[in-house]
Design a protein around this motif. Structure first.
Motif, PDB file in Angstrom:
ATOM      1  N   LEU A   6       0.609  -1.307   0.065  1.00 44.47           N
ATOM      2  CA  LEU A   6       0.000  -0.113   0.139  1.00 44.47           C
ATOM      3  C   LEU A   6       0.792   1.511  -0.162  1.00 44.47           C
ATOM      4  N   THR A   7       2.081   1.174  -0.068  1.00 44.74           N
ATOM      5  CA  THR A   7       3.205   2.156  -0.139  1.00 44.74           C
ATOM      6  C   THR A   7       3.694   2.377  -1.333  1.00 44.74           C
ATOM      7  N   TRP A   8       4.225   3.815  -1.602  1.00 45.42           N
ATOM      8  CA  TRP A   8       5.145   3.995  -2.779  1.00 45.42           C
ATOM      9  C   TRP A   8       5.765   5.351  -2.502  1.00 45.42           C
ATOM     10  N   SER A   9       6.960   5.798  -3.286  1.00 48.61           N
ATOM     11  CA  SER A   9       7.446   6.798  -2.964  1.00 48.61           C
ATOM     12  C   SER A   9       7.759   7.618  -4.346  1.00 48.61           C
ATOM     13  N   CYS A  10       6.987   7.731  -5.210  1.00 49.25           N
ATOM     14  CA  CYS A  10       7.142   8.330  -6.535  1.00 49.25           C
ATOM     15  C   CYS A  10       7.013   9.803  -6.240  1.00 49.25           C
ATOM     16  N   TYR A  11       7.870  10.265  -7.110  1.00 47.10           N
ATOM     17  CA  TYR A  11       8.206  11.551  -7.343  1.00 47.10           C
ATOM     18  C   TYR A  11       7.013  12.408  -7.947  1.00 47.10           C
ATOM     19  N   GLU A  12       6.270  11.563  -8.936  1.00 48.23           N
ATOM     20  CA  GLU A  12       5.267  12.071  -9.617  1.00 48.23           C
ATOM     21  C   GLU A  12       3.954  12.642  -8.768  1.00 48.23           C
ATOM     22  N   GLY A  13       3.875  11.897  -7.597  1.00 44.67           N
ATOM     23  CA  GLY A  13       2.850  12.355  -6.695  1.00 44.67           C
ATOM     24  C   GLY A  13       1.339  11.859  -7.065  1.00 44.67           C
ATOM     25  N   GLY A  14       1.164  10.768  -8.208  1.00 54.50           N
ATOM     26  CA  GLY A  14      -0.108  10.741  -8.497  1.00 54.50           C
ATOM     27  C   GLY A  14      -0.693   9.458  -7.551  1.00 54.50           C
ATOM     28  N   GLU A  15      -1.778   8.742  -8.110  1.00 49.80           N
ATOM     29  CA  GLU A  15      -2.424   7.776  -7.062  1.00 49.80           C
ATOM     30  C   GLU A  15      -1.870   6.444  -7.203  1.00 49.80           C
ATOM     31  N   THR A  16      -0.740   6.153  -8.239  1.00 45.94           N
ATOM     32  CA  THR A  16      -0.052   5.087  -8.339  1.00 45.94           C
ATOM     33  C   THR A  16       1.271   5.498  -8.736  1.00 45.94           C
ATOM     34  N   PRO A  17       2.356   4.585  -8.498  1.00 49.47           N
ATOM     35  CA  PRO A  17       3.643   5.163  -8.605  1.00 49.47           C
ATOM     36  C   PRO A  17       3.876   4.930 -10.262  1.00 49.47           C
ATOM     37  N   CYS A  18       4.909   5.697 -10.713  1.00 47.11           N
ATOM     38  CA  CYS A  18       4.929   5.993 -12.239  1.00 47.11           C
ATOM     39  C   CYS A  18       6.108   4.654 -12.559  1.00 47.11           C
ATOM     40  N   ASN A  19       6.836   4.159 -11.866  1.00 43.11           N
ATOM     41  CA  ASN A  19       7.753   3.153 -11.980  1.00 43.11           C
ATOM     42  C   ASN A  19       8.902   3.481 -13.057  1.00 43.11           C
ATOM     43  N   GLU A  20       9.102   4.756 -13.118  1.00 43.86           N
ATOM     44  CA  GLU A  20      10.267   5.189 -13.832  1.00 43.86           C
ATOM     45  C   GLU A  20      11.290   6.382 -13.302  1.00 43.86           C
ATOM     46  N   CYS A  21      10.538   7.114 -12.384  1.00 45.51           N
ATOM     47  CA  CYS A  21      11.382   8.113 -11.684  1.00 45.51           C
ATOM     48  C   CYS A  21      12.589   7.496 -10.760  1.00 45.51           C
ATOM     49  N   ASP A  22      13.413   8.387 -10.535  1.00 45.42           N
ATOM     50  CA  ASP A  22      14.632   7.637  -9.659  1.00 45.42           C
ATOM     51  C   ASP A  22      14.033   7.042  -8.218  1.00 45.42           C
ATOM     52  N   SER A  23      13.060   7.513  -7.537  1.00 45.46           N
ATOM     53  CA  SER A  23      12.656   7.163  -6.360  1.00 45.46           C
ATOM     54  C   SER A  23      11.775   5.665  -6.619  1.00 45.46           C
ATOM     55  N   CYS A  24      11.162   5.567  -7.622  1.00 50.54           N
ATOM     56  CA  CYS A  24      10.538   4.152  -7.922  1.00 50.54           C
ATOM     57  C   CYS A  24      11.491   3.192  -8.439  1.00 50.54           C
TER      58      CYS A  24
END
Length: 70
Positions: A23-41
């Motif tokens: 239920l967690t993620w740390s995406c820089y995009e800040g969307g409702e789901t992770p982008c899976n492409e940014c450095d954080s993802c």
């Protein structure tokens, strides 16, 4: 105090504590789901991979380890 831990160590600690990692993620995009492409993802996914785990949808999986014997 987790600043000095690797992503894999953080994942392992979270699993041991029973944190709902699916239920967690740390995406820089800040969307409702992770982008899976940014450095954080990417770094988060690497931490899971180093623990032989991955998240698909909202399910945490453990990868089976294969052993090679001579």
């Amino acid at each position: 105090p987790i600043i000095h831990l690797s992503k894999a160590e953080i994942v392992q600690m979270a699993v041991e504590l029973g944190a709902p990692l699916d239920l967690t993620w740390s995406c820089y995009e800040g969307g409702e789901t992770p982008c899976n492409e940014c450095d954080s993802c990417v770094l988060r996914a690497k931490g899971f991979a180093e623990c032989h785990m991955f998240i698909l949808g909202h399910i945490l999986f453990r990868k089976k380890q294969h052993h090679v014997f001579d």
